[in-house]
Design a protein around this motif. Structure first.
Motif, PDB file in Angstrom:
ATOM      1  N   ASP A  31       0.752  -1.198   0.239  1.00 43.22           N
ATOM      2  CA  ASP A  31       0.105   0.067   0.017  1.00 43.22           C
ATOM      3  C   ASP A  31       1.025   1.321   0.126  1.00 43.22           C
ATOM      4  O   ASP A  31       0.364   2.368  -0.388  1.00 43.22           O
ATOM      5  CB  ASP A  31      -0.946   0.052   1.252  1.00 43.22           C
ATOM      6  N   SER A  32       2.141   1.225   0.506  1.00 41.96           N
ATOM      7  CA  SER A  32       3.040   2.363   0.389  1.00 41.96           C
ATOM      8  C   SER A  32       3.458   2.595  -0.719  1.00 41.96           C
ATOM      9  O   SER A  32       4.128   3.704  -0.850  1.00 41.96           O
ATOM     10  CB  SER A  32       4.109   2.144   1.617  1.00 41.96           C
ATOM     11  N   ARG A  34       3.640   4.301  -4.110  1.00 41.27           N
ATOM     12  CA  ARG A  34       3.029   5.115  -5.004  1.00 41.27           C
ATOM     13  C   ARG A  34       2.336   4.143  -6.307  1.00 41.27           C
ATOM     14  O   ARG A  34       3.271   3.706  -6.971  1.00 41.27           O
ATOM     15  CB  ARG A  34       3.794   6.222  -5.342  1.00 41.27           C
ATOM     16  N   GLY A  35       1.062   4.431  -6.604  1.00 44.75           N
ATOM     17  CA  GLY A  35       0.414   3.805  -7.671  1.00 44.75           C
ATOM     18  C   GLY A  35      -0.393   2.654  -7.263  1.00 44.75           C
ATOM     19  O   GLY A  35      -1.235   2.027  -8.196  1.00 44.75           O
ATOM     20  N   LYS A  73       5.685   2.495 -13.850  1.00 50.42           N
ATOM     21  CA  LYS A  73       5.467   3.501 -12.708  1.00 50.42           C
ATOM     22  C   LYS A  73       6.013   2.628 -11.440  1.00 50.42           C
ATOM     23  O   LYS A  73       6.549   3.434 -10.469  1.00 50.42           O
ATOM     24  CB  LYS A  73       4.215   3.839 -12.813  1.00 50.42           C
ATOM     25  N   ALA A  77       8.864   3.285  -8.573  1.00 44.61           N
ATOM     26  CA  ALA A  77       8.548   3.776  -7.097  1.00 44.61           C
ATOM     27  C   ALA A  77       9.164   2.769  -6.303  1.00 44.61           C
ATOM     28  O   ALA A  77       9.294   2.791  -5.000  1.00 44.61           O
ATOM     29  CB  ALA A  77       7.033   3.711  -6.970  1.00 44.61           C
TER      30      ALA A  77
END
Length: 96
Positions: A31-32, A34-35, A73, A77
């Motif tokens: 969950d941490s 990004r995306g 992406k 990240a």
């Protein structure tokens, strides 16, 4: 001459500290990224429960919503599959 070598080593270590392995990350860690939101994290965890991901192609095939653009992406990240970042396939290569 040692200073540049030390700087390169520190850069490599800092990247590996930022990398998060999809096959071992827990829900909060995913969950941490990004995306990734709760729904995508749940899809990843459900697919992973059936077996670890072999590579990015396997992840993209088994998890709805992760296509090359999203994989790029997520990799940027810090997400990895088997400690490998996503590499955009060459033109003409088969994409899952």
């Amino acid at each position: 001459m040692r200073t540049p070598s030390l700087a390169i080593l520190l850069c490599l270590l800092s990247f590996s500290a930022l990398a998060l392995e999809v096959n071992t990350a827990n829900e909060a860690e995913l969950d941490s990224v990004r995306g990734l939101g709760p729904a995508a994290t749940a899809r990843i965890l459900d697919a992973r429960a059936l077996g670890l991901f072999k590579d990015w192609a396997d992840l993209m095939q088994r998890v709805k919503g992760i296509k090359p653009r999203t994989a790029t992406k997520l990799s940027d990240a810090g997400l990895t599959v088997n400690q490998q970042p996503y590499v955009v396939p060459e033109a003409g290569a088969k994409v899952p």
